[in-house]
Design an enzyme around this catalytic site. Structure first.
Site, PDB file in Angstrom:
ATOM      1  N   HIS A  32      -0.304  11.318   0.275  1.00  0.00           N
ATOM      2  CA  HIS A  32      -1.285  10.659  -0.586  1.00  0.00           C
ATOM      3  C   HIS A  32      -1.407  11.351  -1.947  1.00  0.00           C
ATOM      4  CE1 HIS A  32      -2.312   8.401   2.992  1.00  0.00           C
ATOM      5  NE2 HIS A  32      -3.085   7.622   2.248  1.00  0.00           N
ATOM      6  N   TYR A  42     -11.923   4.554  -4.144  1.00  0.00           N
ATOM      7  CA  TYR A  42     -11.303   4.669  -2.823  1.00  0.00           C
ATOM      8  C   TYR A  42     -11.347   6.140  -2.390  1.00  0.00           C
ATOM      9  CZ  TYR A  42      -8.068   2.982   0.826  1.00  0.00           C
ATOM     10  OH  TYR A  42      -7.496   2.600   2.012  1.00  0.00           O
ATOM     11  N   TRP A  86       4.646   0.820   2.519  1.00  0.00           N
ATOM     12  CA  TRP A  86       3.793   1.999   2.670  1.00  0.00           C
ATOM     13  C   TRP A  86       3.364   2.180   4.126  1.00  0.00           C
ATOM     14  CZ3 TRP A  86       2.513   6.264   0.112  1.00  0.00           C
ATOM     15  CH2 TRP A  86       1.389   6.976   0.523  1.00  0.00           C
ATOM     16  N   TRP A  87       2.957   1.108   4.766  1.00  0.00           N
ATOM     17  CA  TRP A  87       2.559   1.212   6.175  1.00  0.00           C
ATOM     18  C   TRP A  87       3.721   1.704   7.038  1.00  0.00           C
ATOM     19  CZ3 TRP A  87      -0.420  -4.098   6.425  1.00  0.00           C
ATOM     20  CH2 TRP A  87      -1.690  -3.914   5.881  1.00  0.00           C
TER      21      TRP A  87
END
Length: 570
Positions: A21, A40, A74-75
């Site tokens: 991240h 976020y 991304w997942w």
């Protein structure tokens, strides 16, 4: 609307999750922004390896977001360290319900540090995320000089109004909890109480050199200040001496001399202080070895006009109440002591445990500094000097007006590597200097030897890229090459420049900062020690097929430089 959820991390993958991240894909970040996602946050419960996420969004189309290819990739990338839903890579998650809220203030606003970045060419307000240090927004305008009145001067009233208007326009969308300041150097405000005693002098005014001969006799030697004698008003001491000589009555009323970042800090906080990075940058006013005012400054009595020296990045106080009322900023918005811009670029690196590191700060000026470098390498006749970093340490430095020279040479069309090859193969040379004011060759008039060829716009821009790369390479050699070099600012996005410099510097790894502006990031980091700002760097790639031709071209370019210097020697 606020969204909250819980996700489940595989045990032992906490560090890897944070690392991924920290290196969030830029295209994913842009995708999330395009769906209106902001504020976020993800929190980790290490005891249970659970992740708690919250973000704000209006009218979020979650199903459409889930189908986006970038989101899918991304997942899949994260699936090896997280629990996922059956039949897909989407993280397994559960919604969290809000059960209590207390004293919520401006919860819908993004919390940021505002950095006033006042350069010679542009003025910017950069908004850095208050937690991550990531740049969220930039508002800028061109800077200019006013030529009427006593002498060419900076239009501080116009700049101040723009700053106030811009901050006012930002308060509906951002919670600005603090303001940091970084500005160009060689500038000071002579104050009479809380007002200007004299206009803020433009350091490029040629008239300042009227006092050069007399000033040269009085100034402290290079061995004390590590300040070379510079043209125009690039020595702040020369500016003050010229103002004192030219306007003795007005100068006799000066109660305080505020360095340029501290002038803006005073307007914001009401506090008058001094700061070492602006005081020690080719001013003739500071002795960096002894950490005190130079003998010249003391002889003139100017040392008593500078307010108390305060640590770089120290809190000056909160914003003035009337200013908070006018702009809508929070009353407890903290104002921090500002820093000289090229020194701000050093801030992310000065505490690194490295033997030596070269940082190239590029803008109007290309300023090259070597952290933990050797002061014995400095030659005052080559525009080499010692900057003083945020810790008060002397840092070997060389500079030239790279941005201005590049602008003078380039066209409106970007050059390709094929255009660069044309310049090298045909021996088209740009020989310094193309901007008055500083650099190792400031006394020479720049010229282009095009060998009778007519250059296309792309080739013209390629010549500009080659020129600034060769000048940077030359300057680094004078300082002494480091194992690692970081390019900050405008040239960090110039692929031709990076490729050429990397090809020229075989013994040093050349990195380009991926932060939009290193100066703003450094200023924000100084003023907010809790920031998790980490400079993002990418390794510049050399071009092996280019190196033999480039090395020959460099040798020929330097031979021409040597001939140019030989002819100028009496």
């Amino acid at each position: 609307m606020k969204y909250s959820s819980v996700m489940y991390l595989h045990k032992g993958c906490e560090a890897e999750y944070k690392k991924r991240h920290d290196e969030l894909w830029p295209d994913l970040a842009e995708l999330l922004k395009s769906y209106g996602i902001k504020n976020y946050y993800i929190y980790l419960d290490e005891s249970e390896s659970r992740l708690y996420a919250t973000f704000d969004a209006e009218n979020l189309d979650s199903e459409a977001l889930a189908k986006e290819p970038v989101m899918q990739r991304w997942w899949k990338y994260m699936a090896d360290i997280m629990e996922t839903k059956s039949g897909s890579f989407e993280p397994a998650s559960g919604a969290l319900q809000e059960v209590f809220r207390f004293n919520v203030q401006d919860a819908h606003l993004a919390r940021v540090v505002a950095v006033l970045d006042i350069g010679k060419t542009n003025i910017k307000i950069c908004l850095m995320d208050a937690q991550t240090g990531i740049l969220r927004d930039v508002i800028k305008r061109a800077n200019s000089v006013v030529d009427d009145g006593l002498y060419p001067h900076i239009d501080v009233n116009n700049i101040w109004q723009w700053i106030k208007d811009t901050l006012t326009s930002l308060t509906p969308n951002y919670f600005i909890g603090s303001i940091a300041i970084t500005t160009h150097g060689a500038t000071a405000a002579c104050m009479k109480g809380d007002e200007l005693a004299l206009p803020v002098l433009d350091y490029e005014y040629d008239g300042i050199d009227q006092c050069r001969t007399e000033y040269e006799k009085l100034r402290s030697p290079f061995s004390e200040t590590f300040s070379p004698l510079l043209p125009q008003g690039l020595n702040l001491g020369k500016q003050l001496y010229w103002q004192q000589s030219k306007f003795p009555e007005a100068f006799s009323n000066v109660t305080d001399i505020l360095l340029y970042p501290q002038y803006w800090g005073f307007l914001l906080s009401g506090q008058k202080v001094s700061e070492v990075t602006s005081l020690g940058c080719h001013t003739d006013l500071w002795n960096p070895s002894a950490c005190q005012f130079s003998h010249f400054s003391q002889q003139q009595g100017w040392d008593k006009l500078f307010p108390q020296l305060v640590e770089t990045g120290a809190k000056l106080g909160n914003i003035l109440p009337a200013l908070a009322e006018e702009t809508g900023l929070p009353k407890n918005c903290a104002i921090f002591n500002g820093i000289h811009d090229s020194n701000a670029s050093l801030v992310p690196y000065i505490s690194k445990p490295l033997d030596s590191l070269t940082v190239i700060s590029s803008g109007t000026w290309t300023v090259i500094a070597t952290i933990n470098g050797d002061l014995d390498s400095l030659d005052e006749h080559k525009d080499m000097l010692a900057n003083v970093d945020a810790f008060g340490r002397a840092t070997p430095t060389i500079r030239f007006m790279g941005g201005r020279e590049w602008e003078a040479l380039r066209s409106d069309k970007e050059g390709t590597m094929e255009d660069v090859g044309f310049i090298l193969e045909n021996g088209v040379f740009a020989l310094p200097s193309f901007a008055a004011g500083g650099g190792p060759f400031a006394q020479y008039q720049g010229r282009i030897d095009a060998r009778g060829l007519s250059l296309t716009p792309g080739q013209q821009s390629a010549l500009a890229d080659v020129y600034v790369a060769l000048m940077t390479d030359y300057c680094i050699d004078l300082l002494g090459e480091s194992d690692m070099t970081v390019v900050e600012g405008a040239f960090s996005n110039n692929l031709n420049f990076l490729t050429l410099l990397s090809s020229l510097k075989a013994n040093s790894e050349i990195y380009a900062s991926r932060d939009v502006t290193g100066t703003a990031g450094g200023a924000a980091l100084l003023s907010n020690k809790s920031l998790k700002h980490k400079g993002r760097l990418s390794l510049a790639q050399c071009e092996p097929t280019l190196k033999p031709l480039l090395n020959l071209y460099r040798r020929q370019w330097r031979e021409r430089i040597a001939d140019m210097e030989h002819l100028a020697t009496p």
